[in-house]
Design a protein around this motif. Structure first.
Motif, PDB file in Angstrom:
ATOM      1  N   GLN A 185       0.824  -1.214   0.000  1.00 54.60           N
ATOM      2  CA  GLN A 185       0.000   0.000   0.000  1.00 54.60           C
ATOM      3  C   GLN A 185       0.856   1.262   0.000  1.00 54.60           C
ATOM      4  O   GLN A 185       0.329   2.368   0.042  1.00 54.60           O
ATOM      5  N   LYS A 186       2.187   1.068  -0.014  1.00 53.51           N
ATOM      6  CA  LYS A 186       3.159   2.166   0.078  1.00 53.51           C
ATOM      7  C   LYS A 186       3.051   2.912   1.397  1.00 53.51           C
ATOM      8  O   LYS A 186       3.382   4.112   1.497  1.00 53.51           O
ATOM      9  N   ASN A 187       2.611   2.203   2.420  1.00 58.72           N
ATOM     10  CA  ASN A 187       2.502   2.781   3.757  1.00 58.72           C
ATOM     11  C   ASN A 187       3.710   2.318   4.581  1.00 58.72           C
ATOM     12  O   ASN A 187       3.597   1.454   5.456  1.00 58.72           O
ATOM     13  N   GLY A 217       6.719   0.131   9.435  1.00 58.37           N
ATOM     14  CA  GLY A 217       7.814   0.334  10.381  1.00 58.37           C
ATOM     15  C   GLY A 217       7.338   0.325  11.821  1.00 58.37           C
ATOM     16  O   GLY A 217       7.940  -0.322  12.685  1.00 58.37           O
ATOM     17  N   ARG A 218       6.246   1.059  12.072  1.00 58.32           N
ATOM     18  CA  ARG A 218       5.705   1.100  13.441  1.00 58.32           C
ATOM     19  C   ARG A 218       5.304  -0.282  13.917  1.00 58.32           C
ATOM     20  O   ARG A 218       5.544  -0.665  15.072  1.00 58.32           O
ATOM     21  N   LYS A 253      14.601  -0.435   3.957  1.00 54.57           N
ATOM     22  CA  LYS A 253      15.080  -0.273   2.578  1.00 54.57           C
ATOM     23  C   LYS A 253      14.044   0.474   1.747  1.00 54.57           C
ATOM     24  O   LYS A 253      14.385   1.382   0.969  1.00 54.57           O
ATOM     25  N   ALA A 254      12.771   0.104   1.892  1.00 57.71           N
ATOM     26  CA  ALA A 254      11.706   0.770   1.146  1.00 57.71           C
ATOM     27  C   ALA A 254      11.647   2.261   1.471  1.00 57.71           C
ATOM     28  O   ALA A 254      11.309   3.081   0.610  1.00 57.71           O
ATOM     29  N   GLY A 255      11.996   2.610   2.708  1.00 60.13           N
ATOM     30  CA  GLY A 255      11.992   4.014   3.116  1.00 60.13           C
ATOM     31  C   GLY A 255      13.287   4.734   2.821  1.00 60.13           C
ATOM     32  O   GLY A 255      13.406   5.936   3.062  1.00 60.13           O
ATOM     33  N   GLY A 256      14.281   3.986   2.300  1.00 61.31           N
ATOM     34  CA  GLY A 256      15.583   4.588   2.001  1.00 61.31           C
ATOM     35  C   GLY A 256      16.500   4.700   3.196  1.00 61.31           C
ATOM     36  O   GLY A 256      17.524   5.387   3.132  1.00 61.31           O
ATOM     37  N   ASP A 271      22.437  -2.469  -3.034  1.00 59.95           N
ATOM     38  CA  ASP A 271      21.483  -1.374  -3.192  1.00 59.95           C
ATOM     39  C   ASP A 271      21.900  -0.131  -2.411  1.00 59.95           C
ATOM     40  O   ASP A 271      21.513   0.984  -2.763  1.00 59.95           O
ATOM     41  N   SER A 272      22.688  -0.322  -1.345  1.00 63.71           N
ATOM     42  CA  SER A 272      23.156   0.818  -0.551  1.00 63.71           C
ATOM     43  C   SER A 272      24.463   1.383  -1.090  1.00 63.71           C
ATOM     44  O   SER A 272      25.125   2.171  -0.450  1.00 63.71           O
TER      45      SER A 272
END
Length: 323
Positions: free
Chosen positions: A58-60, A65-66, A90-93, A125-126
């Motif tokens: 959902q791109k949430n 994370g929470r 990773k999805a959040g960078g 990826d990093s």
């Protein structure tokens, strides 16, 4: 109504696998709301990981994370939670958080070759391919029969410019898993780096025989054929058209197809593809340059001028950013 946490979590996971993301979230949240006294710890972990993946779909990222950070704070010390948390970071960078989370997953489950490979991909990826090469070399010594680890090692080596070693790693991955489309694609790419285009074409064709509906493979094959002086124009056109039809938002393929039509002076067809390329990737300077050419040939002077101005503006801005 299903009141067993494991059963509801499995239903939610199946919904997620079938693309019913909102329904999966609803089912998984309901699973976790069931009184914990009626569910075992493994079912809770399964539901938490599945729900975090559904939130990511959902791109949430924040909710995912929470969810997992709260689980860790409550004392859930499970490799699956840390691995899922690494995916969320990773999805959040947030690679500075993702890497230690994946290391923790490996500490909890050191015999998982999957986690070792994911750690390698995370380092790649990093933008730490040298570290990835070190860690993946350690991993393949421990798991020499893992096609996934050899593939990851090859990718890291390729990024490091170690083309010969990368090709050997891709070939080892294919010896273990001959039908691996990613390994075939990366092997072909390593051959292109050495200007061995005819060999690369054969490898891409092998990959397409396994996955004919892969738009990226069609594009890469066409792009390789374009590098061969005697490349068959009909074949190139067919693969570019197939790529664009399989994925209508594949701007790179549409740009290449538009340029191909322009070479044959099929300006209306070229314009149609270039307009779609500009629609789906509006910040690619070359697209606007090619669009300006096509519009000029079709005597749409004002629109052509606007496209060239857009190309110049993007070129200047991106050049300054690069500087």
């Amino acid at each position: 109504a299903v009141t067993n946490r494991r059963a509801r979590a499995e239903i939610g996971s199946l919904l997620l696998e079938n693309g019913l993301v909102d329904e999966a979230v609803q089912e998984l949240e309901a699973a976790l709301a069931i009184d914990s006294s009626s569910a075992d710890a493994d079912a809770s972990t399964f539901a938490l990981v599945a729900l975090s993946r559904a939130y990511l779909r959902q791109k949430n990222v924040r909710a995912a994370g929470r969810l997992l950070e709260s689980a860790v704070a409550r004392g859930i010390d499970d490799a699956r939670i840390y691995a899922a948390l690494a995916d969320v970071y990773k999805a959040g960078g947030y690679f500075e958080n993702a890497i230690p989370a994946m290391r923790r997953a490996i500490e909890k489950e050191p015999k998982s070759e999957y986690y070792r490979a994911q750690y390698g991909f995370l380092l790649i990826d990093s933008r730490a391919p040298a570290a990835a090469v070190v860690r993946l070399n350690e991993a393949v010594r421990e798991f020499p029969d893992s096609a996934r680890l050899w593939l990851a090692l090859g990718i890291a080596q390729q990024i490091e410019g170690k083309m010969t070693e990368a090709r050997v790693s891709f070939e080892k991955s294919l010896q273990i898993e001959p039908k691996s489309v990613p390994a075939l694609a990366y092997l072909a790419n390593s051959l292109i780096e050495q200007a061995r285009y005819a060999e690369a074409v054969k490898i891409y064709e092998r990959a397409l025989a396994l996955d004919e509906r892969n738009a990226i493979l069609h594009y890469l094959l066409a792009d390789t054929l374009l590098k061969i002086p005697a490349g068959d124009p009909q074949k190139i056109q067919a693969h570019l058209e197939r790529a664009a039809r399989l994925d209508e938002k594949f701007a790179q393929a549409r740009l290449a197809l538009g340029k191909f039509y322009a070479r044959s002076e099929k300006w209306p067809q070229a314009l149609a593809e270039l307009e779609q390329a500009a629609r789906y990737a509006p910040d690619v300077a070359e697209t606007h340059y090619q669009l300006g050419r096509a519009l000029a040939r079709l005597k749409r002077t004002e629109e052509s001028r606007a496209a060239f101005e857009r190309h110049k503006k993007l070129n200047d801005t991106q050049g300054a950013q690069k500087e």
